[in-house]
Scaffold this motif. Structure first.
Motif: not given
Length: 309
Positions: A212-231
């Motif tokens: 919210r502060s900078t508008g940057e993507v928080v973590d590029e890993d959040y754009l990678r799709l996994a199964f199972p997602p684990r934590w």
């Protein structure tokens, strides 16, 4: 081959969810297919891996009882219960009832020896526990109270709160959101709904992926799709949660939906993009290859978003 046909060639855990969520099949047919999870494929393999003591890997979360799997992070009781839930093991089945009873009787948390269904201390671990407890029909009200008390000022949760963190994290928040949504199905406590909505607002204010502060993507890993997602958090997991609670798609979700749509391959499938490290009981497919789990989840999210799938 049509993507739906390809999905229906997969494990019973895939097939029953395709029938329910993409084909709108007769509920009785869906139930029949779902019952096969305990007897065939991935579900049966996970159940068969349970030890003679009634739990997996000899403990709750971080046991070292299996010398051939030293320090294994994904093979213990808490993780396998989550994976079986994701597969859709029917909680009313004899197999599920036996598991729940054995875990109640035997399993304790490594943290302080607490009985398993009484929970641990970290919100992300307790979030999974509540979601599992509701699924398997185990009362977890005390753990819910602990999670309600751990909500942070910005509306979310963070497992690092006990170490001084004052801001929520996406990873912890999505785990607790899934727990609050599960608990809402079995309680009319308005505090649970309010907590869920505040956590969703925390993510939605950030477009499900940006600071919210900078508008940057928080973590590029959040754009990678996994199964199972684990934590781990990712945008598809967040959208799946919003779909499951019946949220109305809006502009705050648009970029995340676009990210998911943009990962569709020319053959209509989605690939597995990351496998979180550590030993696992089941191989759900190679990274980089078309993956039935990711494809199923992406298709039902896009369908919920009103897109032609």
């Amino acid at each position: 081959m049509r993507v739906i046909d390809w999905l229906m060639e997969g494990d019973p855990a895939i097939r029953w969810q395709v029938m329910q969520d993409l084909l709108d099949a007769d509920p009785a047919e869906v139930a029949d297919e779902r019952a096969r999870v305990a007897r065939e494929g991935w579900g049966a393999a996970l159940l068969a891996a349970r030890g003679a003591d009634g739990q997996w890997a000899g403990g709750a979360h971080f046991p070292t009882a299996e010398p051939e799997l030293p320090g294994q992070p994904w093979t213990s009781t808490s993780h396998v219960l989550t994976e079986l839930r994701l597969l859709g093991l029917d909680p009313r089945s004899p197999e599920a009832r036996e598991v729940v009873d054995d875990v109640r009787r035997v399993t304790c948390w490594e943290h302080d020896g607490q009985p398993f269904w009484e929970g641990e201390v970290e919100p992300c671990i307790n979030g999974a526990l509540v979601t599992n407890g509701v699924h398997y029909g185990v009362p977890v009200d005390g753990v819910v109270e602990r999670l309600l008390g751990k909500r942070m000022a910005d509306g979310g949760w963070n497992c690092e709160q006990e170490h001084g963190s004052t801001r929520s994290s996406f990873d912890s928040t999505i785990a607790v959101l899934e727990a609050m949504a599960a608990q809402e199905r079995v309680t009319d406590d308005p505090r649970v709904r309010e907590a869920r909505l505040s956590g969703e607002a925390y993510l939605l204010e950030r477009g499900l992926l940006r600071r919210r502060s900078t508008g940057e993507v928080v973590d590029e890993d959040y754009l990678r799709l996994a199964f199972p997602p684990r934590w781990h958090y990712d945008v598809l997991r967040a959208l799946e949660h919003l779909r499951a609670v019946g949220a109305e798609p809006d502009e705050r979700m648009r970029e995340a939906i676009d990210v998911v749509r943009g990962k569709r391959q020319g053959d209509g499938t989605w690939p597995l993009e990351v496998r979180w490290g550590g030993d696992a009981r089941i191989d759900h497919g190679p990274v980089g290859e078309p993956n039935r789990w990711i494809t199923l989840k992406a298709l039902r999210v896009l369908r919920w978003a009103g897109e032609d799938v």
